[in-house]
Scaffold this active site. Sequence first.
Site, PDB file in Angstrom:
ATOM      1  N   HIS A 149       0.817  -1.231   0.000  1.00 10.81           N
ATOM      2  CA  HIS A 149       0.000   0.000   0.000  1.00 10.81           C
ATOM      3  C   HIS A 149       0.847   1.275   0.000  1.00 10.81           C
ATOM      4  O   HIS A 149       0.306   2.366  -0.209  1.00 10.81           O
ATOM      5  CB  HIS A 149      -0.940   0.034   1.205  1.00 10.81           C
ATOM      6  CG  HIS A 149      -1.967  -1.055   1.215  1.00 10.81           C
ATOM      7  ND1 HIS A 149      -2.864  -1.221   0.190  1.00 10.81           N
ATOM      8  CD2 HIS A 149      -2.224  -2.039   2.105  1.00 10.81           C
ATOM      9  CE1 HIS A 149      -3.647  -2.273   0.455  1.00 10.81           C
ATOM     10  NE2 HIS A 149      -3.268  -2.794   1.602  1.00 10.81           N
ATOM     11  N   HIS A 194      -6.217  -7.214  -0.592  1.00  5.88           N
ATOM     12  CA  HIS A 194      -6.403  -5.775  -0.833  1.00  5.88           C
ATOM     13  C   HIS A 194      -5.658  -5.304  -2.083  1.00  5.88           C
ATOM     14  O   HIS A 194      -4.576  -5.811  -2.388  1.00  5.88           O
ATOM     15  CB  HIS A 194      -5.892  -4.976   0.371  1.00  5.88           C
ATOM     16  CG  HIS A 194      -6.563  -5.330   1.663  1.00  5.88           C
ATOM     17  ND1 HIS A 194      -6.035  -6.267   2.533  1.00  5.88           N
ATOM     18  CD2 HIS A 194      -7.707  -4.881   2.223  1.00  5.88           C
ATOM     19  CE1 HIS A 194      -6.841  -6.373   3.594  1.00  5.88           C
ATOM     20  NE2 HIS A 194      -7.856  -5.547   3.424  1.00  5.88           N
ATOM     21  N   ASP A 241      -2.601 -10.543  -2.528  1.00  5.83           N
ATOM     22  CA  ASP A 241      -3.177 -10.126  -1.252  1.00  5.83           C
ATOM     23  C   ASP A 241      -4.647  -9.764  -1.498  1.00  5.83           C
ATOM     24  O   ASP A 241      -5.025  -9.377  -2.603  1.00  5.83           O
ATOM     25  CB  ASP A 241      -2.399  -8.911  -0.733  1.00  5.83           C
ATOM     26  CG  ASP A 241      -2.845  -8.458   0.646  1.00  5.83           C
ATOM     27  OD1 ASP A 241      -2.196  -8.852   1.632  1.00  5.83           O
ATOM     28  OD2 ASP A 241      -3.842  -7.713   0.744  1.00  5.83           O
ATOM     29  N   ASP A 252      -4.688 -13.056   3.459  1.00  5.40           N
ATOM     30  CA  ASP A 252      -5.950 -12.502   3.981  1.00  5.40           C
ATOM     31  C   ASP A 252      -7.156 -12.834   3.095  1.00  5.40           C
ATOM     32  O   ASP A 252      -8.283 -12.506   3.445  1.00  5.40           O
ATOM     33  CB  ASP A 252      -5.845 -10.992   4.259  1.00  5.40           C
ATOM     34  CG  ASP A 252      -5.076 -10.229   3.225  1.00  5.40           C
ATOM     35  OD1 ASP A 252      -4.689 -10.804   2.182  1.00  5.40           O
ATOM     36  OD2 ASP A 252      -4.840  -9.022   3.450  1.00  5.40           O
TER      37      ASP A 252
HETATM   38  C1  OKP Z   1      -3.095  -4.292   4.647  1.00  2.00           C
HETATM   39  B1  OKP Z   1      -2.720  -5.461   3.736  1.00  2.00           B
HETATM   40  C2  OKP Z   1      -9.711  -3.070   9.848  1.00  2.00           C
HETATM   41  C3  OKP Z   1      -9.559  -1.681   9.246  1.00  2.00           C
HETATM   42  C4  OKP Z   1      -8.184  -1.478   8.676  1.00  2.00           C
HETATM   43  C5  OKP Z   1      -6.792  -1.685   6.779  1.00  2.00           C
HETATM   44  C6  OKP Z   1      -6.396  -2.855   5.930  1.00  2.00           C
HETATM   45  C7  OKP Z   1      -4.963  -2.851   5.549  1.00  2.00           C
HETATM   46  C8  OKP Z   1      -4.563  -4.127   4.864  1.00  2.00           C
HETATM   47  N1  OKP Z   1      -9.059  -3.248  11.097  1.00  2.00           N
HETATM   48  N2  OKP Z   1      -8.085  -1.882   7.338  1.00  2.00           N
HETATM   49  O1  OKP Z   1      -3.077  -5.302   2.402  1.00  2.00           O
HETATM   50  O2  OKP Z   1      -3.179  -6.753   4.183  1.00  2.00           O
HETATM   51 ZN    ZN Z   2      -4.239  -7.291   2.570  1.00  2.61          ZN
END
Ligand code: OKP
Ligand code: ZN
Length: 333
Positions: free
Chosen positions: A152, A190, A188, A277
Amino acid sequence: MIVYYPPNHYLHQILEVINGVITITDESPERVEVIKSALQEHGGFIFKKPDICNEKLIGQVHDKDYLNFLKNSQDWQRLEFPSVSDYTKKSKSPAHFIAKKGFHIFDTYTPLTKNLWLVAKESASCAVSASNLLVGKKEKVVYALSRPPGHHATKNMAGGYCYLNNAAIATQNLINRGAKKIAILDIDFHHCNGTQDIFYQTNKVLTISIHADPNRKFPYFTGFKSEIGSGPGKGYNYNFPLPEKINDRQYLKILVSSIKIIKKYKPEYLVVSVGFDSYEKDPICDFSISLNGFNLIGKELSKLPYQTLLVQEGGYCLKDLGKCALSFLTPFL
Ligand code: OKP
Ligand code: ZN
């Protein structure tokens, strides 16, 4: 398989602010410890400490002002979250620390910590050291057990628990060492907004991301199909946004389409940003990938002829993270 592990990552311990409430985060040091233990128990993995990478290399990927901002984080004695958001949309890093936090951090999940520069550099160094073993055909596949994650982090912003873009820095290292074409596949859950940002304008790097529809999940602002790259990079960025409850069979179909795009590109190296994830029991995500699913994904990727760098990104089901990692990694052995 050789695994690079960041020796001081546990010094980085964060909390996150969700809707104004300071909350225990899922991005804990235990994440990589659980994976490490599972791999050690298996026996087929050799752990190494990374060589700390050149700051000039990091500076080829991230802006100088941003790196100075992260470096100076060691002066703050507590977690530092952004307070204001940049309303000017100008490109110059502001002078005041409060303003800098608003300018260089895009969410309230990614605070500055006292040892940030050390641990972020070690995390990136895991990916860079791993990439160095691919050059000269020394290894077919190497795994960087990086933490904090990186995908990110943009050229000048931290967010989504990420500070330095580990996969992007390792990719830049491979380019510096002579590679003309590298494919990055991000699996991933996300969208890899940072990796997309960094390589959006180049055709030297093909970036493909398979992730949750940003209309439903973080990082919300990017990850749409219409983002295809720009300038010489036009046509070298692919996004596959997906609905919730995607199962193994549906995921594998998208993976196979991505592999077709990669084969057409004919890269010299494959960099995989690996997140666990998308697992069915992940506490913050909503795909339905099983342990067998990770094994099938690993099999598909390990069949490819490219030398491959695996870089750890997310994955938050502490109870099963070790199993996820073993399911995915054992086909590469
Ligand atoms: C990082 B990676 C939930 C709200 C926060 C942020 C996600 C970041 C993901 N506690 N959400 O891509 O796994
Ligand atoms: Zn992620």
